[in-house]
Design a protein around this motif. Structure first.
Motif, mmCIF file in Angstrom:
data_model
loop_
_atom_site.group_PDB
_atom_site.id
_atom_site.type_symbol
_atom_site.label_atom_id
_atom_site.label_comp_id
_atom_site.label_asym_id
_atom_site.label_seq_id
_atom_site.Cartn_x
_atom_site.Cartn_y
_atom_site.Cartn_z
ATOM 1 N N GLN A 458 0.826 -1.205 0.000
ATOM 2 C CA GLN A 458 0.000 0.000 0.000
ATOM 3 C C GLN A 458 0.860 1.255 0.000
ATOM 4 O OE1 GLN A 458 -3.892 0.403 1.979
ATOM 5 N NE2 GLN A 458 -2.946 1.943 3.294
ATOM 6 N N GLU A 459 1.994 1.215 0.686
ATOM 7 C CA GLU A 459 2.879 2.383 0.755
ATOM 8 C C GLU A 459 3.548 2.637 -0.601
ATOM 9 O OE1 GLU A 459 1.318 1.533 4.212
ATOM 10 O OE2 GLU A 459 2.586 0.009 3.241
ATOM 11 N N GLU A 460 3.859 1.579 -1.338
ATOM 12 C CA GLU A 460 4.366 1.743 -2.701
ATOM 13 C C GLU A 460 3.306 2.399 -3.576
ATOM 14 O OE1 GLU A 460 6.052 -1.794 -4.415
ATOM 15 O OE2 GLU A 460 6.998 -2.367 -2.535
ATOM 16 N N HIS A 461 2.078 1.973 -3.376
ATOM 17 C CA HIS A 461 0.960 2.564 -4.126
ATOM 18 C C HIS A 461 0.822 4.050 -3.767
ATOM 19 C CE1 HIS A 461 -2.971 3.068 -5.954
ATOM 20 N NE2 HIS A 461 -3.462 3.477 -4.798
ATOM 21 N N ILE A 462 0.943 4.371 -2.484
ATOM 22 C CA ILE A 462 0.842 5.776 -2.058
ATOM 23 C C ILE A 462 1.934 6.610 -2.703
ATOM 24 C CG2 ILE A 462 1.123 7.329 -0.082
ATOM 25 C CD1 ILE A 462 -0.356 5.266 1.621
ATOM 26 N N LEU A 463 3.162 6.088 -2.733
ATOM 27 C CA LEU A 463 4.259 6.827 -3.374
ATOM 28 C C LEU A 463 3.922 7.108 -4.832
ATOM 29 C CD1 LEU A 463 7.119 8.003 -3.510
ATOM 30 C CD2 LEU A 463 7.968 5.680 -3.963
ATOM 31 N N LEU A 539 0.507 11.527 1.909
ATOM 32 C CA LEU A 539 -0.623 11.547 0.967
ATOM 33 C C LEU A 539 -1.629 12.621 1.357
ATOM 34 C CD1 LEU A 539 -2.118 10.262 -1.439
ATOM 35 C CD2 LEU A 539 -3.197 8.702 0.202
ATOM 36 N N GLN A 540 -1.916 12.739 2.639
ATOM 37 C CA GLN A 540 -2.862 13.759 3.106
ATOM 38 C C GLN A 540 -2.347 15.163 2.796
ATOM 39 O OE1 GLN A 540 -3.067 12.297 7.246
ATOM 40 N NE2 GLN A 540 -5.247 11.927 6.928
ATOM 41 N N ARG A 541 -1.048 15.389 3.027
ATOM 42 C CA ARG A 541 -0.470 16.708 2.743
ATOM 43 C C ARG A 541 -0.480 17.007 1.250
ATOM 44 N NH1 ARG A 541 3.118 15.036 6.894
ATOM 45 N NH2 ARG A 541 4.573 14.197 5.347
ATOM 46 N N ALA A 542 -0.139 16.019 0.447
ATOM 47 C CA ALA A 542 -0.099 16.223 -1.008
ATOM 48 C C ALA A 542 -1.491 16.554 -1.542
ATOM 49 C CB ALA A 542 0.454 14.978 -1.699
ATOM 50 N N GLU A 543 -2.488 15.854 -1.035
ATOM 51 C CA GLU A 543 -3.858 16.125 -1.468
ATOM 52 C C GLU A 543 -4.271 17.556 -1.121
ATOM 53 O OE1 GLU A 543 -8.407 14.333 -0.979
ATOM 54 O OE2 GLU A 543 -6.842 13.766 0.451
ATOM 55 N N PRO A 574 -8.348 4.038 5.355
ATOM 56 C CA PRO A 574 -7.599 4.762 6.383
ATOM 57 C C PRO A 574 -6.650 3.852 7.154
ATOM 58 C CG PRO A 574 -9.874 4.427 7.069
ATOM 59 C CD PRO A 574 -9.797 4.009 5.634
ATOM 60 N N VAL A 575 -5.606 4.467 7.686
ATOM 61 C CA VAL A 575 -4.594 3.757 8.461
ATOM 62 C C VAL A 575 -4.764 4.130 9.925
ATOM 63 C CG1 VAL A 575 -2.106 3.584 8.897
ATOM 64 C CG2 VAL A 575 -2.960 3.666 6.549
ATOM 65 N N ASP A 576 -4.637 3.166 10.817
ATOM 66 C CA ASP A 576 -4.771 3.429 12.252
ATOM 67 C C ASP A 576 -3.453 4.018 12.761
ATOM 68 O OD1 ASP A 576 -5.255 3.547 14.942
ATOM 69 O OD2 ASP A 576 -5.795 1.435 15.175
ATOM 70 N N LYS A 577 -3.295 5.320 12.564
ATOM 71 C CA LYS A 577 -2.053 5.983 12.960
ATOM 72 C C LYS A 577 -1.866 5.991 14.473
ATOM 73 C CE LYS A 577 -2.701 9.926 10.923
ATOM 74 N NZ LYS A 577 -2.362 11.306 10.502
ATOM 75 N N VAL A 578 -2.953 6.031 15.215
ATOM 76 C CA VAL A 578 -2.849 6.041 16.674
ATOM 77 C C VAL A 578 -2.145 4.774 17.163
ATOM 78 C CG1 VAL A 578 -4.144 5.969 18.844
ATOM 79 C CG2 VAL A 578 -4.846 7.537 17.025
ATOM 80 N N ALA A 579 -2.593 3.624 16.664
ATOM 81 C CA ALA A 579 -1.989 2.355 17.075
ATOM 82 C C ALA A 579 -0.526 2.273 16.637
ATOM 83 C CB ALA A 579 -2.782 1.187 16.500
ATOM 84 N N LEU A 580 -0.248 2.703 15.415
ATOM 85 C CA LEU A 580 1.126 2.653 14.906
ATOM 86 C C LEU A 580 2.046 3.545 15.734
ATOM 87 C CD1 LEU A 580 0.462 2.713 11.049
ATOM 88 C CD2 LEU A 580 1.415 0.805 12.363
ATOM 89 N N LYS A 581 1.597 4.749 16.028
ATOM 90 C CA LYS A 581 2.440 5.665 16.794
ATOM 91 C C LYS A 581 2.649 5.176 18.222
ATOM 92 C CE LYS A 581 1.545 9.796 14.020
ATOM 93 N NZ LYS A 581 1.021 11.185 13.972
#
Length: 596
Positions: A458-463, A539-543, A574-581
């Motif tokens: 998914q991260e390759e796709h985002i790039l 991705l959010q910033r680029a959008e 969406p990605v669960d950024k809370v859990a990752l962080k």
């Protein structure tokens, strides 16, 4: 690197926006050799053993002590890393000199004295000096017998360096150039012996000169009282009929801009290397403090909002580090074939360095703003103690602020990043416009992917999507504005921010993927999680940047169509950024340091 790899064509500067890069073509900290690690240990021992114990004296601007310590660094070979052996240096690769710069950052303002000497002070002679100039000056600069300074800024010319007022005229006997004028904010001015000075010959031809401190008519003004970097010397210079021998012209008459701009490029990437070291120190100070500071009978490191800060500090540092060493590798490859004894060494060096002007500016902007964020959060974690000079985080916070101004302000660099890319495209160096034009039909037919292969699929796709967002937005801006694009600074700034995120994300993704080829996913889990968080936020910033730019350029049905394409591009689970962080922060808290 294998023989097959050395035969591959060099990666073109700026090509990352249209090309995919093989993980084996980038340099990462995980690639460091035993020699690289030994260099790092040498610097760490020197800083901890020789510099830190004298920190208080250095902060009082003790010139003699600064020079003494620089000379000790010279004895260890640390001043000659970028100087070829034939001229008294040790000629290390750019990865090694980047490691040295990173590790020196712990010494606060002394790191600036060191950096100004070995970088912008010495490198103009390394890259652009004649053989005679190199043999005359470089051995003393590499040993610390002489200290260098770089003199570009003037009272009326900062970002617009070519507007310099300092003049140089040829003497009647044709043996000297007579310099008149002044320079401002010159690092190392209080104790330097050799000055790289820019002046306009006949008031017109921008040219570099090697000026020696003893030359008659050359005077130095008082120390500036600065917000930070207090242990570094910053003073103005004055030239009143200073006679500079004609053999001290550096490069060609009227070609000083080639030296100035390319040395600034090197300075930008080296500045970024220093911010990596300062960021790592900030994380260590903050994590240790958070583990010992208790509130409500609980260490504050257990509070989710403190952990969120530590996670974000760690992620940004990981991205910075990935970018910086990738760029060091690019410069190593570009400069590998330079014969520094050749009469055309300056031209070859300029071509090699200028090709990566975009990457150098990206490193500078991202890392200077990254350190500012990290230092600020470090102060916040320390609470009231972070505002007290007894705590190192207070100094890191003050010292960090200058980085967004040094080596060309971040605003100027943001204009340079897309501007340089467009120029390379118009010269046919990068097939940017063709790629952007070919994208239009593809975007209209595009169906958002739902499944992704591999750990970071998914991260390759985002790039890929962020690259497409840049091409969509940038292509539309060029089509709509044409040559007037250079006047639309908000648009250029937004395009720069998207480009920065592309390079940052790609550097991070490639580094993590490269490590996944070596060890199990479990051992790279922290890197994987940091890459996931950064990718989603990029991705959010680029959008957001694309939406703002498109809205400023168009309206009505055409705008709605463009925004519809953008929405389709950015449709993602969406990605669960809370859990990752939380997961990332747990490791930082346990290790009490920067953690990969």
């Amino acid at each position: 690197m294998s023989d097959n790899q050395t035969k591959e064509p060099k990666i073109k500067g700026g090509s990352f926006i249209i090309d995919n890069v093989d993980v084996n073509r980038i340099v990462t900290p995980e690639d460091f050799t035993e020699e690289h690690r030994m260099i790092g240990e040498t610097v760490r021992d020197f800083i901890d053993g020789e510099v830190i114990p004298k920190d208080e004296e250095l902060e009082k601007l003790n010139y003699e002590l600064t020079v003494e310590l620089l000379q000790k660094a010279g004895e260890l070979g640390l001043l000659g890393a970028d100087v070829p052996e034939m001229f008294g240096g040790i000629g290390l690769d750019k990865v090694s000199s980047t490691i040295i710069t990173e590790y020196f950052s712990k010494s606060s303002g002394f790191a600036l004295s060191f950096g100004a000497h070995v970088g912008i002070g010495t490198l103009p002679i390394v890259y652009f000096g004649t053989a005679e100039q190199k043999h005359k000056y470089l051995p003393d600069l590499a040993s610390g017998a002489k200290i260098a300074a770089y003199c570009l800024t003037e009272p009326t010319s900062g970002s617009d360096a070519l507007a310099a007022k300092t003049t140089a005229r040829l003497s009647e006997d044709g043996e000297h150039y007579i310099l008149n004028g002044s320079k401002l904010y010159i690092t190392n001015a209080g104790f330097a012996d050799i000055f790289i000075v820019y002046a306009k010959v006949q008031g017109e031809h921008f040219t570099a000169f090697i000026v020696e401190k003893e030359m008659e008519g050359f005077t130095i003004g008082p120390e500036e009282k600065k917000m930070g970097i207090k242990s570094s010397s910053t003073r103005p210079l004055f030239f009143e009929d200073v006679k500079v021998p004609k053999e001290n012209v550096l490069g060609e008459i009227g070609k000083g801009h080639r030296i100035a701009f390319n040395i600034l490029n090197i300075g930008r990437y080296k500045l970024a290397a220093g911010t990596v070291g300062a960021s790592k120190e900030s994380i260590e100070l903050s994590a240790k403090y958070a583990n010992t500071r208790k509130q409500f009978e609980t260490p504050i490191s257990s509070f989710p909002l403190i952990r969120k800060k530590l996670a974000e500090m760690n992620i940004i540092t990981f991205v910075m580090e990935s970018m910086v060493y990738r760029t060091a590798g690019l410069l190593d490859e570009a400069l590998a074939d330079i014969d520094y004894n050749h009469p055309d060494a300056g031209a070859h060096s300029a071509n090699a360095i200028s090709d990566y002007a975009i990457e150098c500016s990206i490193n500078k902007v991202f890392s200077s703003e990254g350190l500012d964020f990290i230092a600020d959060e470090g102060v916040q974690i320390h609470g009231g103690y972070g505002y007290i000079q007894e705590y190192k985080i207070e100094r890191i916070y003050r010292d960090s602020r200058i980085n967004r101004i040094f080596e060309g302000t971040n605003e100027i660099n943001r204009l340079l990043i897309p501007g340089t890319l467009v120029k390379k495209a118009l010269k046919g160096e990068i097939a940017l416009l063709q790629k952007a034009q070919g994208l239009q039909g593809e975007l209209l037919q595009m169906v958002p992917a739902q499944e992704y292969e591999g750990v970071l699929g998914q991260e390759e796709h985002i790039l890929d999507i962020v690259k497409k967002i840049f091409l969509l937005t940038g292509g539309f801006a060029v089509q709509k504005l044409g040559t007037s694009l250079e006047k639309e600074q908000e648009t250029l700034s937004n395009l720069a921010d998207i480009l920065i995120d592309v390079f940052a994300l790609e550097s991070t993704l490639l580094r993590t993927k490269k490590q996944l080829t070596r060890v199990s996913e479990e051992k790279v889990l922290n890197m994987v999680e940091m890459t996931k968080v950064y990718a989603y936020e990029a991705l959010q910033r680029a959008e957001a940047a694309a939406k703002e730019t498109l809205t400023s350029l168009e309206s009505g049905d055409l705008l709605r169509m463009q925004l519809s394409v953008l929405k389709k591009l950015t449709k993602l689970s969406p990605v669960d950024k809370v859990a990752l962080k939380r997961s990332i922060a747990a490791r930082v808290v346990t290790n009490e340091r920067y953690t990969v």
